[in-house]
Design a protein around this motif. Structure first.
Motif, PDB file in Angstrom:
ATOM      1  N   ALA A  34      50.544  36.328  32.653  1.00 36.35           N
ATOM      2  CA  ALA A  34      51.178  36.318  33.966  1.00 36.35           C
ATOM      3  C   ALA A  34      52.046  37.551  34.165  1.00 36.35           C
ATOM      4  N   ASN A  35      52.587  38.064  33.069  1.00 34.94           N
ATOM      5  CA  ASN A  35      53.428  39.250  33.115  1.00 34.94           C
ATOM      6  C   ASN A  35      52.564  40.506  33.118  1.00 34.94           C
ATOM      7  N   ILE A  36      51.531  40.511  32.290  1.00 35.51           N
ATOM      8  CA  ILE A  36      50.710  41.703  32.076  1.00 35.51           C
ATOM      9  C   ILE A  36      49.732  41.947  33.225  1.00 35.51           C
ATOM     10  N   VAL A  37      49.015  40.921  33.631  1.00 35.79           N
ATOM     11  CA  VAL A  37      47.899  41.124  34.562  1.00 35.79           C
ATOM     12  C   VAL A  37      48.309  41.769  35.899  1.00 35.79           C
ATOM     13  N   PRO A  38      49.364  41.299  36.552  1.00 34.15           N
ATOM     14  CA  PRO A  38      49.737  42.015  37.785  1.00 34.15           C
ATOM     15  C   PRO A  38      50.060  43.476  37.521  1.00 34.15           C
ATOM     16  N   GLY A  39      50.647  43.733  36.365  1.00 31.54           N
ATOM     17  CA  GLY A  39      50.958  45.122  36.003  1.00 31.54           C
ATOM     18  C   GLY A  39      49.709  45.957  35.819  1.00 31.54           C
ATOM     19  N   VAL A  40      48.651  45.321  35.311  1.00 32.49           N
ATOM     20  CA  VAL A  40      47.400  46.065  35.097  1.00 32.49           C
ATOM     21  C   VAL A  40      46.891  46.623  36.415  1.00 32.49           C
TER      22      VAL A  40
END
Lengths: 377, 316
Positions: A181-187
């Motif tokens: 949830a933290n990583i994917v939007p950042g990707v």
């Protein structure tokens, strides 16, 4: 700005992208690949740490203690060995990350009221995992201690008392504490930075390298028409990639989307303008495709990856680095993306970040148009 | 279209320096309406640099040039709207189809939609590319590419055309056809400035400008140039052992500009009557068998050899 010329450039650029297989591959495959690689690959949750044990006592009590490790989802007991060298070898070879040694007088000392020390050897090459292993081990020991206390109290016929203090926790925004949830939007920010700047970094340099620029600058085209015309197709590609990535994030990685679509669209548009003009500016300055693409990766991908708060929280960075992060457009976009996805933050709270992006967009578009001269050298 | 009283191309004291190197050295130039002006010179003599300055692609280091009445340094955009330019290296998009290149440049020159189909057809017919509209440009043979490039440079019907070695690497038949196109346009009043290093092509021009090491060394019509430059008489010598003969002739006093033309030699002498026996003797003394020696009319290539040889001697 003449519409005719603008449309002609947009059409030409689109045709060229469509006929250039590598470009197409980058626009479609790279977002998917990066999404999957980061979505699955980057995890800060540590689970199932492989553990070897050397139980020198082999008593019922020592086995009972080890069961606590086994019960924890953080550890996975792989093997019990009966000598030190085997343990060392397992750590050396990477067969385990944590090795537990139970002393020969474990139960004896416990019944005497302690103290007794269980040895934990940790492979600290990855300090993050090592830290987590140690604290989880201590937590296991703590739980075991509490049980011993309880037993002792009961055996002596005393009343059990409740622990007077406890922390009642509730996690907000990312209820299950999922890394994804933290990583994917950042990707999404990383992908847009790469797609946007890498592809556009080639456009002007390619015309110089192939010699087509000489004919182009002999026409009445204006630098602004050239830039807008060249960037529009990539802008459309960028937006499509954003939609693709967002869909993947929500449907595949099950990242909650709580914000407004308009905020997402607005911030994506601004960030795209930033990276596209940056790529274009690099292309104008570099004049060679190789140099331009490398510069684009260094200038956009690396900062977006390392300094945007994607991997490490900015407020945990050294003060000097924190100052530098303000110059990284991806930093603002990263904040907006996470807030829009997880918190559902609305525009007023994101105003400063949106404004920063708009400022970068304005500066870079102006620089990019100014940098291009219709002259040969 | 320019007014009839403006001279389409007018340059005065044009200089281009790249660092210490002077590529173009105080060139004066004039081209009148409907004239085909040939720019002749060896590679690196400054032909392309001059053309690029006239098109507003390079800023002159000194001097002034007016194209269609506009200063190339101060109003390059006004110039660009009125000219067609074809660069030395093929510079259309190889990955586009023929028709896509035409449409693209029609867009660049802002050809009105109402005229687009007519102009497209005109260019296709002129370049002999009708039926090849959807061919990928990169797969066209060299001569076809050049014609397409010319077509794309004249979509907006410019009154002035700059062609930088338009026929390099093109077969002779295509070259002839290309020149027919150029002349057809000149007949319609288009002023054409063309660079070449093919001497036979120079004969197609109304006026020639010979440029060498950045300077204009001679100018005039092909006929004028031949008369002007050839002081003395040009002899043709047919013999065996051409290499040896070349060396021998260079030692004969009075003989100059000895050059190899096919399987014969050209040599310039002050006076044919007295020189022919002397040359024949010198050659036979070295064992060269001479089958023919006779005076001939100078070609432009002779003129060029003669002029550049004299200049090289003077400078070294």
């Amino acid at each position: 700005m003449r519409l005719h010329r603008l449309i002609a450039i947009i059409r030409k650029e689109t045709l060229q992208i469509r006929r250039d297989f590598p470009s197409l591959l980058i626009t479609v495959a790279m977002p998917l690949l990066l999404m999957l690689a980061f979505g699955y690959g980057v995890r800060f949750d540590v689970q199932h740490i492989p553990v070897y044990v050397y139980d020198r006592e082999g008593s019922q009590q020592s086995q009972d203690f080890l069961k606590h490790f086994q019960a924890s989802e953080y550890f996975r007991l792989i093997k019990a060995v009966d000598n030190y060298p085997a343990l060392i070898e397992a750590l050396d070879s990477g067969a385990c990350r944590l090795a537990i040694v139970i002393p020969i007088d474990f139960s004896e000392r416990l019944s005497a009221g302690g103290p007794v020390a269980v040895q934990a050897l940790v492979d600290a090459t990855d300090n993050n995992t090592a830290n987590i292993s140690l604290s989880y081990s201590e937590a296991v020991a703590q739980t075991y201690n509490q049980r011993l206390h309880l037993d002792w109290i009961q055996r002596h016929g005393l009343n059990t008392i409740q622990s007077p203090l406890s922390v009642d926790t509730r996690t907000w925004f990312n209820e299950n504490l999922e890394s994804s949830a933290n990583i994917v939007p950042g990707v999404i920010a990383i992908i847009m930075a790469v797609i946007g700047s890498f592809l556009t970094s080639l456009t002007i340099a390619r015309e110089w390298e192939r010699g087509t620029m000489e004919q182009l600058v002999s026409t009445p085209i204006t630098p602004l028409e050239l830039m807008v015309g060249k960037l529009v197709p990539y802008f459309v590609i960028g937006l499509l990639d954003t939609v693709l990535c967002t869909a993947l994030a929500i449907l595949w990685f099950e990242v909650p989307f709580r914000g407004q679509w308009t905020v997402l669209l607005l911030s994506c548009t601004l960030f795209l303008v930033v990276v596209l003009s940056l790529g274009y500016l690099i292309s104008v300055l570099a004049k060679s495709q190789l140099a331009a693409s490398q510069a684009a990766l260094i200038v956009t991908f690396l900062p977006a990856f390392l300094l945007s708060g994607f991997l490490y929280p900015i407020d945990q960075m050294p003060a000097a680095i924190q100052v530098i992060t303000h110059l990284i457009p991806a930093r603002y976009f990263m904040t907006i993306l996470r807030d829009v996805f997880l918190k559902g933050t609305s525009i007023p709270f994101l105003a400063s970040d949106l404004l920063a992006l708009a400022l970068f967009a304005a500066i870079l578009t102006i620089l990019a148009t100014r940098a291009f001269h219709k002259k040969l050298t | 279209m320019t007014d009839h009283d403006t001279i389409p191309v007018l340059a005065h004291g044009l200089v281009k320096r790249f660092g210490d190197f002077v590529a173009v050295d105080r060139i004066n130039l004039e081209a009148r309406t409907g004239e085909v002006v040939g720019f002749l010179g060896p590679n690196g003599s400054g032909k392309s640099t001059t053309i690029r300055m006239l098109c507003g692609l390079l800023r002159p280091s000194a001097g002034q040039a007016l194209v269609a009445g506009f200063d190339v340094a101060r109003e390059p955009e006004q110039v660009r709207r009125r000219i067609g330019y074809m660069s030395q290296k093929f510079s259309l998009y190889n990955d586009l189809r023929v028709i896509e290149n035409i449409r693209f440049f029609a867009g660049m020159y802002d050809v009105p939609a109402s005229l687009l189909n007519e102009r497209t057809q005109w260019v296709l017919d002129m370049a002999g590319l009708a039926g090849r509209e959807s061919t990928i440009t990169g797969t066209l043979p060299g001569g076809w590419k050049q014609r397409l490039a010319l077509g794309c440079a004249v979509l907006h019907r410019p009154s002035i055309l700059f062609l930088d070695e338009p026929t390099s690497g093109v077969d002779p038949i295509s070259r002839r056809r290309f020149w027919e196109l150029i002349h057809a346009m000149a007949d319609e009043g288009v002023t054409v400035l063309v660079t070449t290093h093919y001497m036979d092509e120079a004969e197609y021009c109304n006026r020639l400008v010979l440029i060498f090491q950045g300077r204009i060394v001679a100018a005039g019509s092909p006929t004028e140039l031949k008369q002007q430059a050839m002081t003395g008489e040009l002899l043709l010598i047919e013999c065996d052992q051409l290499g040896l003969a070349l060396d021998v002739l260079q030692q004969v006093p009075g003989a100059r500009d000895v050059a190899l033309f096919g399987n014969a030699l050209h040599v310039v002498v002050p006076d044919g009557q007295t020189s022919i026996p002397r040359l024949r003797d010198a050659l036979s003394a070295h064992g060269v068998a001479v089958s023919r020696i006779e005076p001939i009319r100078a070609s432009l290539e002779d003129v060029f050899v003669s002029l550049t040889a004299r200049l090289s001697d003077r400078r070294t």
